[in-house]
Design an enzyme around this catalytic site. Structure first.
Site, PDB file in Angstrom:
ATOM      1  N   GLU A 196       0.865  -1.187   0.000  1.00 28.78           N
ATOM      2  CA  GLU A 196       0.000   0.000   0.000  1.00 28.78           C
ATOM      3  C   GLU A 196       0.898   1.233   0.000  1.00 28.78           C
ATOM      4  O   GLU A 196       0.986   1.969   0.981  1.00 28.78           O
ATOM      5  CB  GLU A 196      -0.928  -0.012   1.217  1.00 28.78           C
ATOM      6  N   HIS A 251      -4.791  -4.373  -0.642  1.00 18.23           N
ATOM      7  CA  HIS A 251      -4.340  -3.242  -1.461  1.00 18.23           C
ATOM      8  C   HIS A 251      -3.432  -3.681  -2.617  1.00 18.23           C
ATOM      9  O   HIS A 251      -3.800  -3.551  -3.767  1.00 18.23           O
ATOM     10  CB  HIS A 251      -3.669  -2.152  -0.628  1.00 18.23           C
TER      11      HIS A 251
END
Length: 500
Positions: free
Chosen positions: A348, A373
């Protein structure tokens, strides 16, 4: 003779050019079709009703996108989400996606799902104390003045509200603590750290209030209700499992917090039998040392022992750029990987070759079942191939990545590449309440209209919904997928019948 020769040569030249032109046209068409055949959802075959519904959807999609293509300024998704979050609700396609069955939410954090208005209403509960300190405040439930240190003074929030000059203005100021929404997001959130600081402050401010056991359970029950109303049928919730408390002074540990969750789920499914329940991913903070992670793992194992059907797995959360790299915990995580399923946040970040994006190497080696993510994965071609080969699903949260400053124009989101290459993807929403989005509809709509190809159609939307069920930890997936197909058919029939 010369004119005749010239005409002859021109004729040959034109004939060759036409053949070459046709060859190029044919190859262009072949290349385009081969690429479209790679797209997520390409294996779905439409029924007659789905063909008709798809024509409606694609007509609306083309109308909006073609207008934006001619007038780029009118294209909302080049802006910050806060500047268009309400405007998109005027789109007929948004209304369609709102009604569409969307399967499951597999990446969401416990007290980040409901709107600031919901949180504000909670401040009307009895026994809630407030401590105002410069730009921040503390909130805690207590039957008498809290003993927690306060830089000014503790007072009942009820008294503070009704002794203020203007209750409406008081509530408006209070509400600002429960949302990241601001009028000038690019000025207020000028980099990743500034956005994350404000994001984390939300949880610091609201945490002690939510940890009141009755508030915690009510919040989760109402979260399930909001999720169900957004046409989601199942959720896997991530939680740090903070200790809860009651007005009698009793404090409940992380195991009891997990049991509290399960109690709420059982009651909700009893009240709403058409909802397929929830599971827990224990996801404590990553900014700790290895010894603390070892204690986390003990807690996870105990929850799994006591609630094997409710416990899904383990994760570590928090800003990766400033958090402890996963590699620092490899010894502890390797020792537990045969007993716990992993669903790690990783990548992320916008960085490349740093500890934060290289967490991707660690979690894949640890055999994570999904990756939260995975924003930086597109920069690692080998890992991208491994994800596809191993069937590791990516939990993508588009709006979260905008709000937390990873991407500005969603057309540039790496999800576009993942979708084009049929990478296993599930759409989720992370903490939609904190940025005033719907539980899942906003993320689906923005993905469909802002990230995916103009050619992407109902096949993509259906596959994304199905993926959320296929990659979940639901036990009886066949039964749930069958129920989804029933709901999908009803949705398609209503779409065709209403003739949008």
């Amino acid at each position: 003779m010369w004119p005749t020769l010239v005409y002859f040569l021109l004729a040959i030249s034109c004939a060759v050019s036409i053949d070459e032109y046709e060859n190029v046209i044919n190859e262009r068409h072949d290349l385009l079709q081969r690429e479209l055949d790679m797209m997520l959802g390409n294996e779905i075959t439409f029924s007659d009703s789905e063909i008709k519904a798809n024509e409606i959807v694609m007509h609306l999609k083309a109308k909006e996108l073609d207008r934006a293509y001619r007038s780029p300024y009118a294209y909302n998704f080049t802006r910050h989400f806060f500047e268009y979050k309400d405007a998109v609700k005027q789109s007929p396609l948004y209304e369609i996606i709102k009604k569409m069955p969307k399967g499951a939410i597999l990446h969401a954090h416990d007290v980040g799902l409901l709107s600031p208005d919901y949180v504000l209403n909670m401040t009307y509960w009895d026994n809630l104390y407030v401590c105002f300190e410069e730009d921040n405040m503390q909130l805690i439930f207590s039957d008498k003045t809290p003993k927690v240190t306060c830089g000014t003074q503790w007072q009942l929030l009820r008294d503070a509200r009704y002794t203020s000059i203007d209750v409406e203005e008081f509530d408006a100021e209070l509400r600002k603590h429960f949302t990241l929404l601001v009028d000038e997001p690019h000025e207020v959130y000028f980099d990743v750290n500034s956005a994350w600081n404000r994001f984390q402050q939300y949880f610091i401010t609201t945490g002690p209030m939510f940890c009141y056991k009755l508030a915690w359970e009510q919040y989760f029950y109402d979260t399930l209700k909001a999720v169900r109303e957004d046409n989601v049928m199942y959720i896997e919730i991530r939680s740090t499992l903070p200790p809860l408390y009651d007005l009698n002074g009793e404090v409940y540990d992380s195991i009891a917090t997990a049991e509290s969750y399960k109690k709420v789920v059982d009651q909700f499914v009893k009240d709403y039998p058409d909802f397929y329940g929830a599971k827990l991913i224990y996801a404590p903070m990553r900014l700790v040392d290895a010894a603390t992670v070892k204690e986390y793992i003990k807690i996870a194992k105990e929850i799994k022992r006591r609630m094997p059907d409710f416990f899904a797995g383990f994760d570590l959360v928090g800003q990766e750029d400033l958090g402890t790299p996963t590699k620092e915990f490899l010894s502890e995580l390797v020792a537990a990987k045969d007993e716990l399923d992993y669903f790690f946040h990783a990548g992320e970040t916008n960085w490349n070759g740093m500890s934060s994006d290289e967490n991707l190497f660690d979690v894949i080696a640890l055999e994570t079942r999904r990756i939260g993510h995975a924003f930086a994965l597109v920069k690692h071609p080998l890992l991208l191939e491994e994800v596809k080969k191993r069937g590791i699903a990516l939990e993508v949260n588009v709006i979260s990545n905008v709000v937390l400053k990873l991407v500005g124009d969603v057309r540039n989101h790496p999800l576009a590449t993942f979708l084009a290459q049929n990478v296993p993807v599930v759409l989720s929403s992370d903490d939609p309440g904190v940025w005033e989005a719907d539980p899942l509809s906003h993320d689906f709509f923005i993905t469909f209209m802002g990230v995916a190809s103009r050619h992407a159609d109902l096949k993509l939307l259906k596959q994304l919904a199905l993926n959320s069920l296929y990659f979940s930890t639901i036990k009886d997936k066949d039964r749930v997928v069958h129920e989804f197909e029933i709901r999908w058919t009803k949705f398609i029939d209503s779409l065709v019948r209403d003739k949008w």
